[in-house]
Design a protein around this motif. Structure first.
Motif, mmCIF file in Angstrom:
data_model
loop_
_atom_site.group_PDB
_atom_site.id
_atom_site.type_symbol
_atom_site.label_atom_id
_atom_site.label_comp_id
_atom_site.label_asym_id
_atom_site.label_seq_id
_atom_site.Cartn_x
_atom_site.Cartn_y
_atom_site.Cartn_z
ATOM 1 N N TRP A 63 0.840 -1.204 0.000
ATOM 2 C CA TRP A 63 0.000 0.000 0.000
ATOM 3 C C TRP A 63 0.872 1.250 0.000
ATOM 4 C CZ3 TRP A 63 -4.959 1.327 -0.596
ATOM 5 C CH2 TRP A 63 -5.418 2.535 -0.030
ATOM 6 N N ARG A 64 1.902 1.268 0.852
ATOM 7 C CA ARG A 64 2.816 2.406 0.907
ATOM 8 C C ARG A 64 4.212 1.908 1.281
ATOM 9 N NH1 ARG A 64 5.261 5.514 4.452
ATOM 10 N NH2 ARG A 64 4.357 4.355 6.203
ATOM 11 N N GLY A 65 5.228 2.339 0.533
ATOM 12 C CA GLY A 65 6.596 1.960 0.836
ATOM 13 C C GLY A 65 7.094 0.832 -0.060
ATOM 14 N N ARG A 66 8.123 0.160 0.414
ATOM 15 C CA ARG A 66 8.751 -0.920 -0.348
ATOM 16 C C ARG A 66 9.081 -2.073 0.597
ATOM 17 N NH1 ARG A 66 11.165 0.739 -5.041
ATOM 18 N NH2 ARG A 66 12.731 -0.884 -4.871
ATOM 19 N N MET A 67 9.070 -3.267 0.065
ATOM 20 C CA MET A 67 9.434 -4.432 0.870
ATOM 21 C C MET A 67 10.044 -5.502 -0.022
ATOM 22 S SD MET A 67 5.771 -6.376 1.527
ATOM 23 C CE MET A 67 6.558 -7.902 2.072
ATOM 24 N N ARG A 68 10.567 -6.515 0.618
ATOM 25 C CA ARG A 68 11.062 -7.686 -0.100
ATOM 26 C C ARG A 68 10.344 -8.931 0.426
ATOM 27 N NH1 ARG A 68 15.416 -5.148 1.825
ATOM 28 N NH2 ARG A 68 15.918 -6.766 3.330
ATOM 29 N N VAL A 69 10.104 -9.862 -0.474
ATOM 30 C CA VAL A 69 9.732 -11.203 -0.052
ATOM 31 C C VAL A 69 10.905 -12.085 -0.447
ATOM 32 C CG1 VAL A 69 8.044 -13.057 -0.127
ATOM 33 C CG2 VAL A 69 7.296 -10.689 -0.438
ATOM 34 N N GLU A 70 11.551 -12.640 0.556
ATOM 35 C CA GLU A 70 12.768 -13.416 0.318
ATOM 36 C C GLU A 70 12.447 -14.909 0.310
ATOM 37 O OE1 GLU A 70 15.715 -10.155 2.469
ATOM 38 O OE2 GLU A 70 15.615 -12.203 3.253
ATOM 39 N N PHE A 71 13.004 -15.576 -0.679
ATOM 40 C CA PHE A 71 12.943 -17.026 -0.762
ATOM 41 C C PHE A 71 14.375 -17.536 -0.678
ATOM 42 C CE2 PHE A 71 9.404 -15.186 -3.068
ATOM 43 C CZ PHE A 71 8.316 -15.869 -2.530
ATOM 44 N N ARG A 72 14.561 -18.826 -0.508
ATOM 45 C CA ARG A 72 15.916 -19.354 -0.317
ATOM 46 C C ARG A 72 16.801 -19.093 -1.535
ATOM 47 N NH1 ARG A 72 17.291 -19.800 4.935
ATOM 48 N NH2 ARG A 72 15.847 -21.147 6.100
ATOM 49 N N GLU A 73 16.200 -19.030 -2.722
ATOM 50 C CA GLU A 73 17.021 -18.865 -3.929
ATOM 51 C C GLU A 73 16.602 -17.668 -4.758
ATOM 52 O OE1 GLU A 73 16.936 -22.593 -5.963
ATOM 53 O OE2 GLU A 73 18.157 -23.581 -4.441
ATOM 54 N N GLN A 74 15.828 -16.745 -4.179
ATOM 55 C CA GLN A 74 15.316 -15.609 -4.949
ATOM 56 C C GLN A 74 14.813 -14.547 -3.984
ATOM 57 O OE1 GLN A 74 12.033 -16.714 -7.446
ATOM 58 N NE2 GLN A 74 11.819 -14.691 -8.352
ATOM 59 N N VAL A 75 14.945 -13.296 -4.391
ATOM 60 C CA VAL A 75 14.363 -12.188 -3.628
ATOM 61 C C VAL A 75 13.450 -11.406 -4.560
ATOM 62 C CG1 VAL A 75 14.813 -10.048 -2.383
ATOM 63 C CG2 VAL A 75 16.350 -12.013 -2.082
ATOM 64 N N VAL A 76 12.220 -11.149 -4.124
ATOM 65 C CA VAL A 76 11.275 -10.372 -4.917
ATOM 66 C C VAL A 76 11.060 -9.023 -4.233
ATOM 67 C CG1 VAL A 76 8.941 -10.260 -5.861
ATOM 68 C CG2 VAL A 76 10.143 -12.460 -5.744
ATOM 69 N N GLU A 77 11.350 -7.939 -4.956
ATOM 70 C CA GLU A 77 11.152 -6.589 -4.435
ATOM 71 C C GLU A 77 9.763 -6.110 -4.835
ATOM 72 O OE1 GLU A 77 13.903 -4.268 -3.443
ATOM 73 O OE2 GLU A 77 15.680 -5.453 -3.957
ATOM 74 N N LEU A 78 9.061 -5.512 -3.892
ATOM 75 C CA LEU A 78 7.714 -5.003 -4.153
ATOM 76 C C LEU A 78 7.643 -3.519 -3.800
ATOM 77 C CD1 LEU A 78 5.495 -7.846 -2.600
ATOM 78 C CD2 LEU A 78 6.068 -7.516 -5.022
ATOM 79 N N SER A 79 7.093 -2.728 -4.719
ATOM 80 C CA SER A 79 6.853 -1.309 -4.485
ATOM 81 C C SER A 79 5.349 -1.071 -4.374
ATOM 82 C CB SER A 79 7.420 -0.473 -5.646
ATOM 83 O OG SER A 79 8.808 -0.659 -5.743
ATOM 84 N N GLU A 80 4.984 0.181 -4.122
ATOM 85 C CA GLU A 80 3.571 0.532 -3.978
ATOM 86 C C GLU A 80 2.764 0.066 -5.180
ATOM 87 O OE1 GLU A 80 4.189 4.597 -1.401
ATOM 88 O OE2 GLU A 80 3.015 4.675 -3.239
ATOM 89 N N GLY A 81 1.655 -0.590 -4.901
ATOM 90 C CA GLY A 81 0.790 -1.049 -5.975
ATOM 91 C C GLY A 81 1.192 -2.381 -6.555
ATOM 92 N N GLU A 82 2.266 -2.976 -6.021
ATOM 93 C CA GLU A 82 2.702 -4.285 -6.518
ATOM 94 C C GLU A 82 2.346 -5.370 -5.506
ATOM 95 O OE1 GLU A 82 6.352 -3.059 -9.448
ATOM 96 O OE2 GLU A 82 6.868 -3.539 -7.377
#
Ligand code: NI
Length: 129
Positions: A63-82
């Motif tokens: 909703w606001r800001g940025r985060m990561r969802v981390e997996f053992r072999e991959q990192v997914v970056e998420l921004s607002e609206g993603e």
């Protein structure tokens, strides 16, 4: 002219107002429920614990800001609206360098730390805001 749906009162939910009342990190609060699922809001800051949910898929929508969802072999970056759906059974952890506001969609009463119990991170279920 509106329609009367039995005795049900239709209440609009303002997410900005809900987030303004949410102060704690890693403590999701319910803002709606439908079909056995719950829509929750949460603030994340820092790094969560590695865990998986054996039987539940889990949706994260920023909703606001940025985060990561981390997996053992991959990192997914998420921004607002993603958003990202973490499939059941897949080990993951969430992380945010700066505070992020997130909308979650998952089955009712799902434990946020999945197969792991953490004194500081496992949140109570069933909490509305
Ligand atoms: Ni999870």
């Amino acid at each position: 002219m509106g329609h009367v749906l039995g005795t049900t009162i239709m209440n609009r939910i303002n997410l900005s107002e809900k987030f303004a009342r949410l102060n704690e990190h890693w403590r999701p609060k319910i803002v709606g429920e439908l079909n056995g699922q719950e829509v929750k809001i949460a603030r994340f800051k820092g790094t969560f614990v590695w865990h998986r949910h054996e039987h539940e898929d889990e949706l994260f929508l920023v909703w606001r800001g940025r985060m990561r969802v981390e997996f053992r072999e991959q990192v997914v970056e998420l921004s607002e609206g993603e958003m990202l759906v973490v499939p059941r059974g897949v080990e993951h952890r969430t992380a945010a360098d700066e505070e992020v506001e997130v909308i979650l969609f998952e089955p009712a009463a799902m434990r946020n730390t999945g197969n792991v119990t953490s004194e500081s991170l496992t949140a109570p279920t069933g909490d509305w805001i």
